[in-house]
Write an enzyme that holds these catalytic residues in place. Sequence first.
Site, PDB file in Angstrom:
ATOM      1  N   LYS A  58      -4.667   9.924  -5.595  1.00  0.00           N
ATOM      2  CA  LYS A  58      -3.561  10.184  -4.673  1.00  0.00           C
ATOM      3  C   LYS A  58      -2.460  10.868  -5.465  1.00  0.00           C
ATOM      4  O   LYS A  58      -1.968  10.323  -6.450  1.00  0.00           O
ATOM      5  CB  LYS A  58      -3.015   8.870  -4.108  1.00  0.00           C
ATOM      6  CG  LYS A  58      -3.851   8.266  -3.010  1.00  0.00           C
ATOM      7  CD  LYS A  58      -3.010   7.194  -2.339  1.00  0.00           C
ATOM      8  CE  LYS A  58      -3.826   6.232  -1.546  1.00  0.00           C
ATOM      9  NZ  LYS A  58      -3.002   5.079  -1.110  1.00  0.00           N
ATOM     10  N   GLU A  69       1.469  -5.994  -9.769  1.00  0.00           N
ATOM     11  CA  GLU A  69       0.271  -5.311  -9.249  1.00  0.00           C
ATOM     12  C   GLU A  69      -0.994  -5.921  -9.861  1.00  0.00           C
ATOM     13  O   GLU A  69      -2.031  -5.995  -9.210  1.00  0.00           O
ATOM     14  CB  GLU A  69       0.324  -3.804  -9.527  1.00  0.00           C
ATOM     15  CG  GLU A  69       1.443  -3.065  -8.826  1.00  0.00           C
ATOM     16  CD  GLU A  69       1.113  -2.659  -7.381  1.00  0.00           C
ATOM     17  OE1 GLU A  69       0.020  -2.989  -6.874  1.00  0.00           O
ATOM     18  OE2 GLU A  69       1.981  -2.007  -6.768  1.00  0.00           O
ATOM     19  N   LYS A 124      -9.796  -1.428  -9.237  1.00  0.00           N
ATOM     20  CA  LYS A 124      -9.327  -0.210  -8.557  1.00  0.00           C
ATOM     21  C   LYS A 124     -10.444   0.827  -8.494  1.00  0.00           C
ATOM     22  O   LYS A 124     -10.667   1.469  -7.461  1.00  0.00           O
ATOM     23  CB  LYS A 124      -8.101   0.361  -9.279  1.00  0.00           C
ATOM     24  CG  LYS A 124      -7.635   1.693  -8.722  1.00  0.00           C
ATOM     25  CD  LYS A 124      -6.448   1.604  -7.800  1.00  0.00           C
ATOM     26  CE  LYS A 124      -6.213   2.910  -7.050  1.00  0.00           C
ATOM     27  NZ  LYS A 124      -4.824   3.277  -6.882  1.00  0.00           N
ATOM     28  N   GLU A 154      -9.410   5.821   1.658  1.00  0.00           N
ATOM     29  CA  GLU A 154      -8.740   4.656   2.241  1.00  0.00           C
ATOM     30  C   GLU A 154      -9.035   4.483   3.726  1.00  0.00           C
ATOM     31  O   GLU A 154      -8.155   4.204   4.533  1.00  0.00           O
ATOM     32  CB  GLU A 154      -7.226   4.768   2.014  1.00  0.00           C
ATOM     33  CG  GLU A 154      -6.544   3.415   2.044  1.00  0.00           C
ATOM     34  CD  GLU A 154      -5.094   3.482   1.573  1.00  0.00           C
ATOM     35  OE1 GLU A 154      -4.850   4.065   0.509  1.00  0.00           O
ATOM     36  OE2 GLU A 154      -4.239   2.917   2.263  1.00  0.00           O
ATOM     37  N   ASN A 205      -3.796  -2.821  -0.329  1.00  0.00           N
ATOM     38  CA  ASN A 205      -2.475  -2.826   0.294  1.00  0.00           C
ATOM     39  C   ASN A 205      -1.918  -4.238   0.434  1.00  0.00           C
ATOM     40  O   ASN A 205      -0.853  -4.435   1.007  1.00  0.00           O
ATOM     41  CB  ASN A 205      -2.522  -2.154   1.662  1.00  0.00           C
ATOM     42  CG  ASN A 205      -2.670  -0.654   1.533  1.00  0.00           C
ATOM     43  OD1 ASN A 205      -2.179  -0.059   0.564  1.00  0.00           O
ATOM     44  ND2 ASN A 205      -3.355  -0.039   2.472  1.00  0.00           N
ATOM     45  N   HIS A 244       1.727  -4.993   0.332  1.00  0.00           N
ATOM     46  CA  HIS A 244       2.417  -3.712   0.432  1.00  0.00           C
ATOM     47  C   HIS A 244       3.044  -3.448   1.794  1.00  0.00           C
ATOM     48  O   HIS A 244       3.905  -2.584   1.917  1.00  0.00           O
ATOM     49  CB  HIS A 244       1.477  -2.569   0.062  1.00  0.00           C
ATOM     50  CG  HIS A 244       1.300  -2.427  -1.425  1.00  0.00           C
ATOM     51  ND1 HIS A 244       0.760  -3.432  -2.206  1.00  0.00           N
ATOM     52  CD2 HIS A 244       1.611  -1.422  -2.279  1.00  0.00           C
ATOM     53  CE1 HIS A 244       0.742  -3.030  -3.471  1.00  0.00           C
ATOM     54  NE2 HIS A 244       1.254  -1.817  -3.541  1.00  0.00           N
ATOM     55  N   HIS A 270       9.114  -1.019  -7.277  1.00  0.00           N
ATOM     56  CA  HIS A 270       8.018  -1.157  -6.317  1.00  0.00           C
ATOM     57  C   HIS A 270       7.258  -2.478  -6.516  1.00  0.00           C
ATOM     58  O   HIS A 270       7.009  -3.223  -5.568  1.00  0.00           O
ATOM     59  CB  HIS A 270       7.083   0.051  -6.448  1.00  0.00           C
ATOM     60  CG  HIS A 270       5.793  -0.104  -5.715  1.00  0.00           C
ATOM     61  ND1 HIS A 270       5.718  -0.052  -4.338  1.00  0.00           N
ATOM     62  CD2 HIS A 270       4.540  -0.342  -6.166  1.00  0.00           C
ATOM     63  CE1 HIS A 270       4.465  -0.241  -3.977  1.00  0.00           C
ATOM     64  NE2 HIS A 270       3.722  -0.413  -5.064  1.00  0.00           N
TER      65      HIS A 270
END
Length: 369
Positions: free
Chosen positions: A149, A191, A233, A243, A251, A254, A271
């Site tokens: 991404k 994360e 990941k 996705e 997510n 998120h 974040h």
Amino acid sequence: MLSYHLRFMMPVRVDVATPSRSYAVTIGEGTLDGAARTLDDLRLPPRRFIVSSPVVWRFLGTRAARALGGAESILVPDGERYKILPTVARIYDALLRANADRASTIVTLGGGVIGDMAGFAAATYLRGVALVHVPTTLLAQVDASIGGKVGVNHPLGKNLIGSFYQPHAVLVDPGVLGSLPRREFRAGLYEVIKYGMTSSPRLFDRVATDRKAIFDRVPDVLAAIITDACRIKAEVVTADEREAGPRRILNFGHTAGHAIEAVTKFRRYRHGEAVGYGMLVAAELAFARGALAERDKKALAGVIASLGPLPPIADVSIAQIMDAMKHDKKMVDGRLHFVLPTAVGATTIVDDVSEKEMKEALKRVGFAR
Ligand SMILES: NC(=O)c1ccc[n+]([C@@H]2O[C@H](COP(=O)([O-])OP(=O)(O)OC[C@H]3O[C@@H](n4cnc5c(N)ncnc54)[C@H](O)[C@@H]3O)[C@@H](O)[C@H]2O)c1
Ligand SMILES: [Zn+2]
């Protein structure tokens, strides 16, 4: 002493295979220093441009320049504020001024902001040149550098302009995290907890048991948790590049997290910190539905708390968060797809979360009525 010989551990290779490209994530101390060899082995075009930021360059520039002898550097500002098209245009300008042709490789050296922007430049410059990520924040090492991404923010929202463009290689060197500010480092750890909670009880437990060595940034301890996270990941991206399905589990935390960031104008929280809160909200919701045992909810809250206090939220309004959530990209046909934890290491995706439930969960986490 225990880890003396581990310091010289061989790098670990994690493979990512997507329809558009297959590549390796190489994790280990010294992967930055061996970058030229890796790029040569992959036969990546010989003219190399390192895109980085002045901050990162100050810490790692000499080392990166030595590792990639002859590479030309392009420095642009990082930080979320600069993750915009005008900064990408500066990268194009520099490439054009240098007469960079298709036989060029862009090496990104920085956090997620540099990786996303320079990755987008690589995807679009001359319709695409070779791309290698050398992520320098924990968040970028375990998340942003893998999966392709790339893109930038728009004044109307985060990451609204972009594309999928898989790199040719990702070089993860835990040693580069030594200079990372503590807050940035912690932000990445939330994360890592996310990966543990969605997919790996072992990783979840590691964050709790190895906390001191992690915070001391002992490279082989970091390499172990980074490897676990990257494997998760990579696996998810391999199963679902765009996705459409399984990638959505990442997510977790998120939906509320992004809303919390948006409501506070992306200024108050990193974040990862917002994701920390988002995971707590999701856990409260799951617990209230009887989908998550109290013990597991407490385990999650415990490991999040063990990283230290999160910035306060008592003045962040539930009504505003609810409103922000309605603009979420995860809305499909007007329904919010929500990842609920069902145990440490397991999740389920639901699309029937009511406003009332969500408000209750936010209230229990401590947001303002
Ligand atoms: N592409 C993806 O799949 C993906 C996934 C997650 C996040 N992201 C994006 O990543 C961005 C956040 O990335 P981030 O958290 O890495 O932030 P960042 O890139 O802004 O870096 C944070 C700060 O750390 C500094 N820094 C970076 N490396 C350093 C080092 N080794 N030593 C000292 N300072 C260093 C940077 O200069 C910056 O000030 C967001 O824009 C987010 O949207 C993308
Ligand atoms: Zn995230």
